[in-house]
Design a protein around this motif. Structure first.
Motif: not given
Length: 307
Positions: A279-307
């Motif tokens: 809901x915040x990202x819908x109001x602050x479109x410029x922060x979507x790229x930051x949110x994507x960076x956070x999701x990339x960190x989560x995916x990296x963490x997931x990959x490291x955990x499941x290796x």
């Protein structure tokens, strides 16, 4: 103790919600003596008045009648209101401590059986829950949705108007954005992903608008989410927004999301990544790229955990 020190100490007590339990015994006497000095004004002798006027052209104050001592008028001396109202505190019985009924939070009684409930019993208990006042305005409880053995758990703040009507988290525009975020991660609602909230009922203000849940509401509802986490046993948690992050990590309410991003936190030995609420990202479109960076960190963490 100087007046400045006394005033500063009093303000600290007021900020933390603690009234005074002592008052200087000479405080009332000082107040009366000050009043006497201010009120007792006698007209200057007539013979002296012309000389005084010639020596210093300062207008003479008109003669004032001698008045009886009276309580001094209220003045802004930098002290909290309750301090000037406690002149008779010495008359209070031993052990007396002033308090404000409105500051007393209701006692939260958590059902210990929640920690052993299965999915069916947990859903039934949430649907009938009356732990806090949010139950009075809800249409439906919003339990959660998704794969009950998911490796990914996304946690938001609480239901909004659409969620309250449908009984499902993250529907409407914010829900569509979250679905797109899941797709970008190679996930899908209901498949290897579970979506829940900190509270299960919609928090609203007096005007019926959405608001963050109070600490008491969070404390009342958090055991349900904790049991969901125990049943799901996810690999990675993603906190969507400030309320979810601070509630799970137990941090100061003033902590901004920007200070929590970019770091893998831990919640009960599970990795937790913090990002912005859809809901915040819908109001602050410029922060979507930051949110994507956070999701990339989560995916990296997931990959490291499941290796």
């Amino acid at each position: 103790m100087s007046q400045n020190t006394f005033a500063a100490s009093a303000r600290v007590l007021e900020e933390i919600g603690v009234g005074p339990v002592w008052v200087r015994r000479h405080l009332a006497v000082e107040t009366v003596e000050a009043a006497e000095r201010e009120v007792e004004v006698v007209a200057p002798p007539a013979a002296v008045a012309p000389v005084a006027a010639a020596a210093a052209p300062v207008p003479q104050r008109p003669a004032q009648p001698v008045a009886r001592p009276a309580p001094a008028p209220a003045q802004d001396d930098g002290l909290p209101p309750w301090l000037s109202e406690m002149n008779d505190a010495d008359m209070a019985p031993p052990g007396f401590m002033p308090y404000d009924d409105e500051d007393d939070e209701p006692v939260i009684k958590i059902n210990p059986a929640i920690a052993t409930m299965d999915w069916a019993k947990l859903k039934e208990t949430v649907a009938e829950c009356r732990q806090c006042g949010l139950c009075n305005g809800r249409k439906k409880t919003v339990f959660g949705v998704g794969d009950e053995k998911a490796k990914w758990l996304f946690i938001g703040e609480g239901p909004g108007r659409n969620e309250d009507m449908q009984g499902e988290p993250f529907v409407g525009p914010a829900g569509k954005l979250l679905d797109n975020m899941l797709v970008a991660m190679g996930l899908k609602r209901g498949e290897n992903a579970y979506i829940a909230n900190i509270v299960k009922c919609r928090p609203t203000d007096e005007g019926g608008k959405d608001r963050p849940p109070s600490p008491q509401e969070v404390a009342s509802c958090l055991p349900y989410l904790q049991r969901q986490i125990a049943l799901i046993q996810p690999t990675v948690l993603v906190a969507l927004g400030k309320t979810a992050a601070l509630s799970l990590l137990g941090l100061d309410p003033a902590t901004p999301v920007s200070k929590l991003r970019g770091t893998v936190h831990r919640y009960q030995d599970l990795p937790l990544v913090v990002t912005y609420h859809p809901a915040y990202l819908l109001r602050q479109l410029g922060d979507k790229s930051k949110a994507w960076a956070d999701l990339c960190l989560a995916m990296t963490t997931y990959a490291d955990t499941t290796d």
